[in-house]
Scaffold this motif. Sequence first.
Motif, short mmCIF file in Angstrom:
data_model
loop_
_atom_site.label_atom_id
_atom_site.label_comp_id
_atom_site.label_asym_id
_atom_site.label_seq_id
_atom_site.Cartn_x
_atom_site.Cartn_y
_atom_site.Cartn_z
N GLY A 145 40.39 25.95 28.43
CA GLY A 145 39.98 26.72 29.56
C GLY A 145 38.56 27.23 29.40
O GLY A 145 37.92 27.04 28.38
N ALA A 146 38.08 27.87 30.42
CA ALA A 146 36.72 28.42 30.42
C ALA A 146 36.65 29.62 29.48
O ALA A 146 37.60 30.36 29.32
CB ALA A 146 36.34 28.83 31.83
N SER A 147 35.50 29.80 28.89
CA SER A 147 35.30 30.90 27.97
C SER A 147 34.29 31.90 28.54
O SER A 147 33.13 31.55 28.74
CB SER A 147 34.79 30.39 26.62
OG SER A 147 34.37 31.45 25.82
N PRO A 148 34.72 33.13 28.81
CA PRO A 148 33.79 34.13 29.31
C PRO A 148 32.60 34.35 28.38
O PRO A 148 31.48 34.54 28.83
CB PRO A 148 34.64 35.39 29.42
CG PRO A 148 36.03 34.88 29.61
CD PRO A 148 36.09 33.63 28.77
N SER A 149 32.80 34.28 27.07
CA SER A 149 31.69 34.51 26.15
C SER A 149 30.67 33.37 26.22
O SER A 149 29.47 33.60 26.07
CB SER A 149 32.19 34.72 24.72
OG SER A 149 32.89 33.60 24.26
N GLY A 198 38.66 38.31 41.16
CA GLY A 198 38.86 37.62 39.89
C GLY A 198 40.18 36.89 39.88
O GLY A 198 41.00 37.04 40.78
N GLY A 199 40.37 36.12 38.86
CA GLY A 199 41.59 35.35 38.74
C GLY A 199 42.33 35.65 37.45
O GLY A 199 41.78 36.19 36.50
N ASN A 200 43.61 35.30 37.45
CA ASN A 200 44.48 35.43 36.28
C ASN A 200 44.54 36.87 35.76
O ASN A 200 44.53 37.13 34.57
CB ASN A 200 44.04 34.50 35.15
CG ASN A 200 44.08 33.06 35.59
OD1 ASN A 200 44.79 32.70 36.52
ND2 ASN A 200 43.32 32.23 34.93
N GLN A 201 44.57 37.80 36.67
CA GLN A 201 44.68 39.20 36.30
C GLN A 201 45.71 39.85 37.21
O GLN A 201 45.84 39.48 38.35
CB GLN A 201 43.34 39.92 36.43
CG GLN A 201 42.84 39.92 37.86
CD GLN A 201 41.35 40.13 38.00
OE1 GLN A 201 40.58 39.65 37.21
NE2 GLN A 201 40.96 40.85 39.02
N GLY A 202 46.43 40.77 36.73
CA GLY A 202 47.39 41.49 37.56
C GLY A 202 48.58 40.64 37.99
O GLY A 202 49.70 40.92 37.65
N ASN A 206 48.84 34.11 35.70
CA ASN A 206 48.06 32.89 35.66
C ASN A 206 47.99 32.24 37.04
O ASN A 206 48.99 32.02 37.68
CB ASN A 206 48.70 31.93 34.66
CG ASN A 206 47.74 30.88 34.17
OD1 ASN A 206 46.55 30.97 34.42
ND2 ASN A 206 48.26 29.88 33.49
N GLY A 207 46.79 31.94 37.49
CA GLY A 207 46.59 31.29 38.77
C GLY A 207 46.42 32.23 39.94
O GLY A 207 46.10 31.81 41.04
N SER A 208 46.62 33.53 39.72
CA SER A 208 46.49 34.49 40.82
C SER A 208 45.02 34.86 41.05
O SER A 208 44.20 34.77 40.14
CB SER A 208 47.29 35.76 40.53
OG SER A 208 46.71 36.46 39.45
N VAL A 209 44.70 35.23 42.26
CA VAL A 209 43.37 35.73 42.61
C VAL A 209 43.57 37.12 43.19
O VAL A 209 44.39 37.33 44.08
CB VAL A 209 42.67 34.82 43.64
CG1 VAL A 209 41.35 35.40 44.07
CG2 VAL A 209 42.49 33.42 43.06
N THR A 210 42.83 38.08 42.65
CA THR A 210 42.98 39.46 43.11
C THR A 210 41.64 40.09 43.43
O THR A 210 40.62 39.72 42.86
CB THR A 210 43.68 40.33 42.05
OG1 THR A 210 42.92 40.27 40.83
CG2 THR A 210 45.09 39.85 41.77
N ARG A 211 41.69 41.04 44.34
CA ARG A 211 40.52 41.87 44.65
C ARG A 211 40.81 43.26 44.10
O ARG A 211 41.92 43.77 44.25
CB ARG A 211 40.29 41.95 46.15
CG ARG A 211 39.90 40.64 46.76
CD ARG A 211 39.63 40.81 48.26
NE ARG A 211 39.28 39.54 48.85
CZ ARG A 211 38.05 39.04 48.88
NH1 ARG A 211 37.06 39.72 48.34
NH2 ARG A 211 37.81 37.88 49.43
#
Length: 109
Positions: free
Chosen positions: A1-5, A58-62, A65-70
């Motif tokens: 997966g993608a790495s934020p760092s 953002g995604g994958n929070q709250g 996995n796979g969710s998009v939240t504001r």
Amino acid sequence: GASPSLLFDWIKSNGTYDTTFSKTPQAGDYIFFGGSTAEHIAIVTAYNSSTKAVSIVGGNQGGGNGSVTRSTCYYYSGYKWGSQTVLGIGRPNYNGSSGDVEHTCNTNG
């Protein structure tokens, strides 16, 4: 997966980044969260300078996995968003463009 760092390191060479909380977040910026390194990224959709409230998507929070939240966080040193600290913002260099940037997306999967 993608790495934020990895994205945070890329922004240092290919854009503008701020970990001193001296720049004003704007729509389209990345906002980084984590501990000693960037562990999560969201996209800034709005900023209220009087309250330092940052609207983000953002995604994958709250929702998992796979969710998009504001949601909303606050842009100042030491602010905890859930279990992670706001580390700073990053802004890609759009080749000097100051307006809308057209992007092409591959929708074939």
